[in-house]
Design an enzyme around this catalytic site. Sequence first.
Site, PDB file in Angstrom:
ATOM      1  N   CYS A  96       1.223  27.432  46.204  1.00 45.73           N
ATOM      2  CA  CYS A  96      -0.125  27.739  46.694  1.00 45.73           C
ATOM      3  C   CYS A  96      -0.378  29.236  46.516  1.00 45.73           C
ATOM      4  CB  CYS A  96      -0.295  27.335  48.167  1.00 45.73           C
ATOM      5  SG  CYS A  96       0.712  28.294  49.295  1.00 45.73           S
ATOM      6  N   CYS A 122       1.694  32.028  48.206  1.00 44.37           N
ATOM      7  CA  CYS A 122       2.999  32.412  47.649  1.00 44.37           C
ATOM      8  C   CYS A 122       2.852  33.686  46.821  1.00 44.37           C
ATOM      9  CB  CYS A 122       3.561  31.296  46.765  1.00 44.37           C
ATOM     10  SG  CYS A 122       3.879  29.752  47.642  1.00 44.37           S
ATOM     11  N   CYS A 128      16.542   7.891  19.313  1.00 44.23           N
ATOM     12  CA  CYS A 128      15.830   7.747  20.591  1.00 44.23           C
ATOM     13  C   CYS A 128      16.029   9.018  21.413  1.00 44.23           C
ATOM     14  CB  CYS A 128      16.300   6.518  21.373  1.00 44.23           C
ATOM     15  SG  CYS A 128      17.980   6.631  21.985  1.00 44.23           S
ATOM     16  N   CYS A 151      19.483  10.558  22.366  1.00 45.13           N
ATOM     17  CA  CYS A 151      20.210  11.344  21.351  1.00 45.13           C
ATOM     18  C   CYS A 151      19.912  12.827  21.540  1.00 45.13           C
ATOM     19  CB  CYS A 151      19.799  10.907  19.946  1.00 45.13           C
ATOM     20  SG  CYS A 151      20.176   9.198  19.543  1.00 45.13           S
ATOM     21  N   ASP A 206     -22.665  21.940  27.266  1.00 35.57           N
ATOM     22  CA  ASP A 206     -23.510  23.123  27.327  1.00 35.57           C
ATOM     23  C   ASP A 206     -24.594  22.948  26.264  1.00 35.57           C
ATOM     24  OD1 ASP A 206     -24.298  25.895  27.807  1.00 35.57           O
ATOM     25  OD2 ASP A 206     -23.441  26.258  25.819  1.00 35.57           O
TER      26      ASP A 206
END
Length: 807
Positions: A50, A53, A122, A125, A503
């Site tokens: 937030c 912080c 995949c 790996c 716009d």
Amino acid sequence: MTITTTSGCNSNKLENETVTCCSSEVENEQFNNASLLNDKLEFRVHGMDCPSCAVTIEKGLSGLENIQEAKVNYNTAKLQVVGNNTLSLDSVENQVQKLGFKIERLNQIKNYRTYDVVGMDCGSCAKSIEKHLSKIPAVNNVDVSFSTGRMKVEHENSVDDIVSEVSKLGFKATLLTDSNKSTETMKSKKGSGYSLIALSGMLIALGFIISYSGIPPIIPIILYAMAIVISGYKPVKSAYYAIKSRSLDMNVLMSAAAIGAALIGEWFEGATVVWLFSLGTTLQNSSMEKTRNSIRDLMDLAPSKAWIKFGSELIQKPVENVLMNEVIVIKPGDRIPLDGEIVQGETSINQAPITGESIPVDKKVGDTVYAGTINESGSIEVKVTKLVADTTIAKIIHLVEEAQEQKAPTEAFIDKFASIYTPIVFILALLVIVVPPVFNFGTWGEWVYRGLALLVVACPCALVISTPVTIVSAIGNAAKHGVLVKGGSFLEKAGVISAIAFDKTGTLTEGKPNVSDIKAFTKSEKELLSIALTLEEYSTHPIAKSIVEFVKNKEIESKNATLFKNIVGKGVQATINGEIYYAGNLKLFEDMNISLDHIRDKVQMMHNQGKTVVIIGTSSEIMGVISVADTVRSTTIQAVSGLKKVGINQVVMLTGDNEGTAKMISKETRVDRYFAELLPEDKVSAIKQLQNEGHQVAMVGDGINDAPALATSDLGIAMGGAGTDTAMETADIVLMADNLEKLPYTIKLSRKSLAIIKQNIWFSLIIKFAALILIFPGWLTLWMAVLSDTGAAIIVILNSLRLLKKE
């Protein structure tokens, strides 16, 4: 004209690279040991949830001695620190860590190298490679992307060491350089892979035939064992190093299944398992390369050499050696090697590689041309305005590669699911092997076989592939069509958009004034335009320029005039043939007490239509009026219609114009609704209103003026990225051409991608659960289990590849 050819010296290049590498290490060491020397340094802050912080960090750092300034931007998660020469960088890091956050230096030099990795079938790996290399002390950081087949490594050891370590896992890594695209590696890998598969397949077939011919059983067993060694060498070797790296990938599961089958005497099953697995992974690799090549094809668009004009000679040299402001010569039919500005010649340029536009664009002196586009007709000379690394095509490639490496929300969820699912099923397989025979529910051989089948089924290969292959294919397809999607998350967002806000100025309209109406009262139209040209020719006002351009295009000449004068806020005047003529607004002629009753209603009506009216006349009469307006783009109506066809519920226009103008433009563009008289902050409110109505909202603008609205929307889309670096950097999706025709295509592609992702996920899950159910009655054989995994993965990839052909 003399033509000579030069080439870059490899030894010089190598020497340069060595010096650069050494200098980088020295700079790194100096940086790490340096103090802040009244300079601003940037850090990335991790852990802020937030804005408070950010305030905490600022206060914490402000308490340190010798800190001159500390600023934290919560939105970008960046920390900027300015201090004097007695403040250690380590003290900044320690203080932030004490506050509960982590930081990394953004301006720290890192010795990253990029490698092309062949053989990953995949996502697991990629994780195995990451885990293995991470255990090497000389490797500081490693990131492997299964989607792109690329590996980025920050390492202190040699390239050969990295290549060797990757090869231990059964993959082929090649360092990527400007001249190396790894195509030869891929070809050689393909050839050797298929030949070994064919050999092991023949051995299995021969062993199967011999087993029914009365020959001693040891002969077919030897043939099966040879097939297992040939096809299983790579996965077993990869499995060994994966286990050392504490990784459970497909190689581990398949190797365990094949070895286990051999140990219980199922040699044919074991050989068939590794053969089907090798065939499946080879086919998967081949299919994945098609998606990866969708971006590699972009890399080959720009020529590697350019013809440089040097006095009366043409010299050819590598584009890497071309300097800013050098003049390059492009002949008809050639591709343009670098971005630049035409200084001589006219031509038509095919800009499809950049903008996706199919119709060539006419170019003349002063116009910009882009690397990778094709010179269709005339020979041109171009002054280089961007070096090879900064060209538009280079930025597109870089951004698309980054986008493909970013995980979409669905992909991240699937990866997390797979990381939990795989070890659970692995443990379940061990329990299936051990528990039933211990309690006398069957023989050991029977349950070991079922457990091995469960091991094969355990790998969620098809499920893990289901999302990244789809996203890579879609992003690659979009890039070829002139649409830059900045990541999988934005692709997914585009698929659920229900409202699009535009716009008005420069998006739905051209963004520049054009003459729309001419009404002559006491003179002919030609005479009126000639007078208007004479009066406006010396004015710098945008409206005056549009009138001058319009009249000159009609080839009407101006008159001789003197005593030009600008009347601030009202118009201009000049003396023609001894009489003063005026061009201006109502206020100008009202101040001269000229009767305006006969034109006041017409002028007011034009104003209500959003037009600016210029009145032409003298101190005694009104000769006519010329209205100027921002015209609607030729592609706008078609784009709006296309968006409605693909299911966009609300097409909205946002404008700062008055109600009358907004109403007229909205009717012409056929948008569903409009918000008028808006300030930039009001556009944000309009976006929020649409969101509160339950819509997922995309905002389309130029990426600069509409920044607040673009940031507030669920998806920011910028236009004209080919000419605007800021648009490419700030928006989530960029339409490279300066029109809207690709927007319906983008939404359609995104929705198709989401549909394919869902198809892939459900197909993978159904196949997986069906295989699991068939295990316990003993109906699922090992080779059927392999087919259910590798076969499903191949089908998933092929289903995703359909996106590469989508128009």
